[in-house]
Scaffold this active site. Structure first.
Site, PDB file in Angstrom:
ATOM      1  N   GLY A  48       0.779  -1.229   0.000  1.00  0.00           N
ATOM      2  CA  GLY A  48       0.000   0.000   0.000  1.00  0.00           C
ATOM      3  C   GLY A  48       0.812   1.281   0.000  1.00  0.00           C
ATOM      4  O   GLY A  48       0.351   2.307  -0.490  1.00  0.00           O
ATOM      5  N   GLU A 103       3.932   4.359   5.886  1.00  0.00           N
ATOM      6  CA  GLU A 103       2.743   3.490   5.769  1.00  0.00           C
ATOM      7  C   GLU A 103       1.651   4.199   4.990  1.00  0.00           C
ATOM      8  O   GLU A 103       1.578   5.426   4.985  1.00  0.00           O
ATOM      9  CB  GLU A 103       2.203   3.162   7.170  1.00  0.00           C
ATOM     10  N   ASP A 104       0.782   3.419   4.375  1.00  0.00           N
ATOM     11  CA  ASP A 104      -0.390   4.016   3.732  1.00  0.00           C
ATOM     12  C   ASP A 104      -1.477   4.273   4.770  1.00  0.00           C
ATOM     13  O   ASP A 104      -2.062   5.348   4.825  1.00  0.00           O
ATOM     14  CB  ASP A 104      -0.915   3.139   2.583  1.00  0.00           C
ATOM     15  N   ASP A 107      -4.691   1.232  10.931  1.00  0.00           N
ATOM     16  CA  ASP A 107      -6.088   0.953  11.283  1.00  0.00           C
ATOM     17  C   ASP A 107      -6.138   0.645  12.780  1.00  0.00           C
ATOM     18  O   ASP A 107      -6.398   1.512  13.603  1.00  0.00           O
ATOM     19  CB  ASP A 107      -6.559  -0.213  10.405  1.00  0.00           C
ATOM     20  N   PHE A 156     -14.348   1.859   5.424  1.00  0.00           N
ATOM     21  CA  PHE A 156     -13.449   1.183   4.493  1.00  0.00           C
ATOM     22  C   PHE A 156     -13.183   2.115   3.312  1.00  0.00           C
ATOM     23  O   PHE A 156     -14.100   2.515   2.608  1.00  0.00           O
ATOM     24  CB  PHE A 156     -14.072  -0.129   4.015  1.00  0.00           C
ATOM     25  N   VAL A 157     -11.940   2.469   3.126  1.00  0.00           N
ATOM     26  CA  VAL A 157     -11.588   3.411   2.055  1.00  0.00           C
ATOM     27  C   VAL A 157     -10.620   2.773   1.067  1.00  0.00           C
ATOM     28  O   VAL A 157      -9.859   1.864   1.423  1.00  0.00           O
ATOM     29  CB  VAL A 157     -10.979   4.722   2.609  1.00  0.00           C
ATOM     30  N   ASP A 163      -6.399  -0.812  -1.159  1.00  0.00           N
ATOM     31  CA  ASP A 163      -7.113  -1.685  -2.099  1.00  0.00           C
ATOM     32  C   ASP A 163      -8.380  -2.291  -1.521  1.00  0.00           C
ATOM     33  O   ASP A 163      -8.569  -2.350  -0.301  1.00  0.00           O
ATOM     34  CB  ASP A 163      -6.200  -2.822  -2.557  1.00  0.00           C
ATOM     35  N   ARG A 169      -6.009   0.433  -5.957  1.00  0.00           N
ATOM     36  CA  ARG A 169      -4.764   1.057  -5.473  1.00  0.00           C
ATOM     37  C   ARG A 169      -4.370   2.218  -6.372  1.00  0.00           C
ATOM     38  O   ARG A 169      -3.763   3.182  -5.919  1.00  0.00           O
ATOM     39  CB  ARG A 169      -3.620   0.032  -5.464  1.00  0.00           C
TER      40      ARG A 169
HETATM   41  C1  PRP Z   1      -2.450  -2.413   5.638  1.00  0.00           C
HETATM   42  C2  PRP Z   1      -1.506  -1.263   5.932  1.00  0.00           C
HETATM   43  C3  PRP Z   1      -0.861  -1.653   7.203  1.00  0.00           C
HETATM   44  C4  PRP Z   1      -1.923  -2.489   7.910  1.00  0.00           C
HETATM   45  C5  PRP Z   1      -2.584  -1.634   8.943  1.00  0.00           C
HETATM   46  O1  PRP Z   1      -1.773  -3.400   4.953  1.00  0.00           O
HETATM   47  O2  PRP Z   1      -0.564  -1.063   4.898  1.00  0.00           O
HETATM   48  O3  PRP Z   1       0.324  -2.379   7.016  1.00  0.00           O
HETATM   49  O4  PRP Z   1      -2.886  -2.868   6.922  1.00  0.00           O
HETATM   50  O5  PRP Z   1      -3.529  -2.372   9.692  1.00  0.00           O
HETATM   51  P1  PRP Z   1      -3.508  -2.424  11.293  1.00  0.00           P
HETATM   52  O6  PRP Z   1      -3.162  -1.053  11.785  1.00  0.00           O
HETATM   53  O7  PRP Z   1      -4.923  -2.817  11.640  1.00  0.00           O
HETATM   54  O8  PRP Z   1      -2.534  -3.462  11.742  1.00  0.00           O
HETATM   55  P2  PRP Z   1      -2.477  -4.661   4.291  1.00  0.00           P
HETATM   56  O9  PRP Z   1      -2.325  -5.851   5.185  1.00  0.00           O
HETATM   57  O10 PRP Z   1      -3.873  -4.305   3.864  1.00  0.00           O
HETATM   58  O11 PRP Z   1      -1.556  -4.919   3.021  1.00  0.00           O
HETATM   59  P3  PRP Z   1      -1.295  -4.030   1.717  1.00  0.00           P
HETATM   60  O12 PRP Z   1      -0.442  -2.860   2.141  1.00  0.00           O
HETATM   61  O13 PRP Z   1      -0.570  -4.927   0.794  1.00  0.00           O
HETATM   62  O14 PRP Z   1      -2.642  -3.598   1.184  1.00  0.00           O
END
Ligand code: PRP
Length: 183
Positions: A48, A103-104, A107, A156-157, A163, A169
């Site tokens: 991300g 980070e993107d 959550d 959810f965005v 994605d 993405r």
């Molecule tokens: C997303 C994002 C963080 C994580 C955050 O990655 O990049 O790494 O989720 O979630 P949390 O704060 O609840 O732990 P994802 O697993 O969706 O992978 P991606 O970056 O490949 O989409």
């Protein structure tokens, strides 16, 4: 791909590409000021963070290095458990380096908590975190994030690296999905 091209897939645009670009430039200026005289290693968390890494790094006015990690978090469905597996580790020995994790989205903050613990054990000179987007739960969990692009609601965005089932993405804005897409 911009939101007008997939308007039927989206409910609401939260941030346009112009708003995101403007905010990334502001955050980069803050990072430039904070790291003046120090060389920075940006660590992008795949997949991300690709968009934010590309934009943020190009707004910086000082030299930086870049490296990438790929991690997968174990959890049920969309719920992160905080138990993380490293799929691709850094190529760089970060001992003695000033590291900024890029980070993107944060959550729950569980992934980041693991990552910070893991990277701290490698003895960097400093370790901070930048995220493009942060949801309220992460703020509640008091995850220490030095730079936040936007605090967003717990929805959810997609877009700007985020994605749904691998898609969206490459959407230039950030938006919520129309319910018919995921129901
Ligand atoms: C997303 C994002 C963080 C994580 C955050 O990655 O990049 O790494 O989720 O979630 P949390 O704060 O609840 O732990 P994802 O697993 O969706 O992978 P991606 O970056 O490949 O989409």
């Amino acid at each position: 791909m911009d939101d007008t091209q997939i308007a039927g897939d989206l409910s609401r645009v939260l941030f346009t590409s112009e708003q995101i670009a403007e905010r990334m430039a502001e955050v980069a200026a803050q990072i430039d000021a904070d790291y003046r005289g120090k060389e920075l290693l940006l660590v992008g968390v795949l997949n991300g963070a690709v968009m934010v890494m590309a934009d943020l790094s190009r707004e910086l006015t000082s030299h930086c290095r870049m490296d990438w990690m790929a991690i997968s978090s174990y959890g049920s469905g969309t719920q992160s458990s905080g138990v993380v597996r490293i799929l691709k580790d850094l190529n760089t020995d970060i001992s003695g380096m000033h590291v900024l994790v890029v980070e993107d989205i944060i959550d729950t903050g569980l992934t980041l908590s693991y990552l910070i613990g893991n990277l701290m054990s490698r003895n960097p000179a400093s370790l901070k975190v930048m995220t493009a987007f942060r949801k309220p739960e992460a703020a509640r969990n008091a995850v220490d994030v030095a730079y936040v692009g936007f605090d967003i609601p717990s929805e959810f965005v997609v877009g700007y690296g985020l994605d749904y089932d691998g898609h969206y993405r490459n959407l230039t804005s950030v938006a919520t999905l129309a319910p018919h897409i995921y129901s």
